[in-house]
Scaffold this active site. Structure first.
Site, PDB file in Angstrom:
ATOM      1  N   ARG A  95       0.844  -1.196   0.000  1.00 21.51           N
ATOM      2  CA  ARG A  95       0.000   0.000   0.000  1.00 21.51           C
ATOM      3  C   ARG A  95       0.879   1.246   0.000  1.00 21.51           C
ATOM      4  O   ARG A  95       1.760   1.404   0.826  1.00 21.51           O
ATOM      5  CB  ARG A  95      -0.918  -0.006   1.223  1.00 21.51           C
ATOM      6  N   ASP A 107      -6.874  -1.514   0.897  1.00 18.61           N
ATOM      7  CA  ASP A 107      -7.349  -0.492   1.822  1.00 18.61           C
ATOM      8  C   ASP A 107      -8.197  -1.179   2.886  1.00 18.61           C
ATOM      9  O   ASP A 107      -9.163  -1.874   2.560  1.00 18.61           O
ATOM     10  CB  ASP A 107      -8.182   0.545   1.060  1.00 18.61           C
ATOM     11  N   ASP A 109     -10.299  -0.348   6.360  1.00 17.64           N
ATOM     12  CA  ASP A 109     -10.844   0.708   7.208  1.00 17.64           C
ATOM     13  C   ASP A 109     -11.732   0.116   8.292  1.00 17.64           C
ATOM     14  O   ASP A 109     -12.581  -0.743   7.998  1.00 17.64           O
ATOM     15  CB  ASP A 109     -11.686   1.691   6.388  1.00 17.64           C
TER      16      ASP A 109
END
Length: 477
Positions: A95, A107, A109
């Protein structure tokens, strides 16, 4: 990967929901690899996974499409410890944080962590942008649609319904193999895939058994005729059949891996079995496990075997009732309301599979035509297939429908023998496509490939001229 997962695992003290996204490199690998990294930890347990949704990029629109999912985890980590853990996993996948909301290999989250409300320089909970993002709300609503957001006090399903329409609606995807495109069950332009049947059992109802000598030529011919998936079975599951032991089934499959490795051209391979020992033996060589019992006949251990395997496989969960050889009459054919009952029972099977580690995006459903159904019920399933596809908890999952040469076709044709049901089967295959099937399982590949091509042109918007094509296949060497 951990090998100790069980639905009875002691629950860790906190529950969190994590969004996963990728639009660079091998997107599927990044997401599945991240899940594997999480499962290697003792302080994080994945409880459930959503489907995998393909969406257009938001905010910075000039970038590739994303794959998105949400996972529910139990954890002993604090919110910031969990964030540190997820960022380490992102870094392992390369990343790069160069453009805000720009392309990324991975990603991760944190959306929700218990009922915690947190605002710090590093982390805000609940996630501040989650309610405006369809690519978050679609998978989240597969897990907790009726849960209320801590601030708005409205359900996540309500928030999703309130989002403005988009010119590019998201679709779920279900991987099949490295050489085939995934199934996209919510896309109106998708093409139906053809699964060719290869029987290695002399007591198959279709009366077309193969042997170790004839298997490879038969598979090669099916691929040349347009099959996308090859479904190989050594166990008869016809009504009133005598079950074969797992060891005998494995013996019949000897030599199959060699034949499969000799094939070339885009395709996926499927093993038709409900025995967990057969599944364990077959998993290294097959892309799909096709279990007509949906895990019932292995007491759900087949799901555990799929989760524990180093080979990530897709699972076809079939609907049936009763045991092999005793499912074709009452009480197994009694339903209060056929379609809602099948939907509810399949939903239970999906929940069991996902709870045992099978990723939701690796699940295909089969309504079980011919299994614990009367002829009239088989016809009703074909008529009402759109209702099954849209049933609560099943939306976005793909469907494999097998009607080829089955008894209800012979009954409609005045008792026609198995080998004389091709044209009747063509009508049933066309009906399956019209109802939304993503895969049709057939014996007569060349004939049904033509049926599917025309049916797709009629019922799939914009599908004409977008076929996967007829693979040119053969034997290596």
């Amino acid at each position: 990967m951990s090998t100790s997962r069980s639905p009875d695992d002691d629950r860790l003290p906190h529950r969190a929901f994590i969004a996963l996204g990728s639009n660079e490199g091998d997107r599927l690998y990044a997401i599945e690899s991240a899940c594997n990294f999480i499962e290697q930890r003792s302080d994080l347990i994945i409880q459930r996974t959503s489907g995998l949704w393909e969406t257009k990029a938001m905010y910075v629109e000039d970038q590739a499409d994303f794959l998105n999912a949400v996972i529910e985890v139990e954890t002993s980590l604090s919110p910031l410890e969990l964030l540190d853990c997820l960022q380490r996993i992102e870094n392992k996948h390369g990343r790069r944080r160069t453009v805000a909301k720009g392309p990324r290999t991975l990603d991760l989250d944190i959306l929700l962590y218990d009922d915690v409300r947190l605002a710090s320089e590093r982390l805000t909970l609940p996630h501040p942008l989650m309610l405006e993002r369809a690519f978050v709300l679609e998978p989240l609503c597969e897990l907790i649609p009726e849960t209320l957001h801590p601030y708005s006090r409205q359900s996540y399903a309500t928030h999703l319904a309130a989002l403005p329409p988009t010119p590019h609606p998201p679709t779920t995807i279900t991987p099949l193999s490295e050489s085939l495109p995934p199934l996209t069950p919510l896309s109106p332009t998708r093409r139906t895939m053809v699964m060719g049947i290869a029987n290695l059992t002399p007591d198959s109802f279709s009366r077309d058994p193969l042997t170790s000598e004839t298997l490879l030529p038969a598979l090669t011919a099916q691929l040349a005729a347009g099959a996308h998936i090859l479904d190989i079975g050594a166990q008869s599951t016809r009504p009133n059949s005598t079950p074969l032991s797992a060891s005998s089934e494995i013996d019949r499959l000897t030599g199959v891996p060699h034949a499969l490795h000799s094939l070339r051209g885009p395709h996926a391979t499927s093993i038709d079995t409900y025995h967990v020992d057969v599944a364990r033996t077959a998993l290294p060589h097959f892309d799909i496990i096709n279990d007509v019992s949906g895990g019932l006949w292995s007491d759900n251990e087949l799901f555990n075997a799929v989760w524990r395997s180093d080979k990530i496989a897709t699972v076809i969960i079939g609907h049936t009732r009763g045991l092999p050889g005793a499912m074709s009459g009452p009480p197994h054919t009694h339903y209060n309301d056929l379609i809602p009952d099948i939907a509810a029972e399949l939903r239970d099977r999906v929940d069991e599979a996902v709870g045992r580690g099978v990723r939701r995006w690796r699940v295909i459903l089969d309504p079980g035509i011919g299994f614990s159904k009367t002829h009239a019920q088989n016809l009703e399933i074909l008529r009402r297939l759109p209702e099954l596809r849209a049933a609560k908890g099943l939306r976005g999952l793909p469907w494999c429908v097998g009607v080829s040469r089955k008894g209800f076709i012979g009954a409609l044709l005045g008792g026609r023998e198995v080998g004389q049901r091709t044209y009747g089967g063509a009508a049933a295959v066309a009906a399956a496509v019209a109802g939304g099937a993503d895969v049709v399982r057939v014996h007569d590949v060349a004939e049904m490939r033509d049926v599917v091509a025309v049916a797709d042109g009629i019922w799939r918007t914009g599908a004409v001229g977008q076929a996967y094509g007829t693979p040119k296949t053969g034997v290596v060497g």
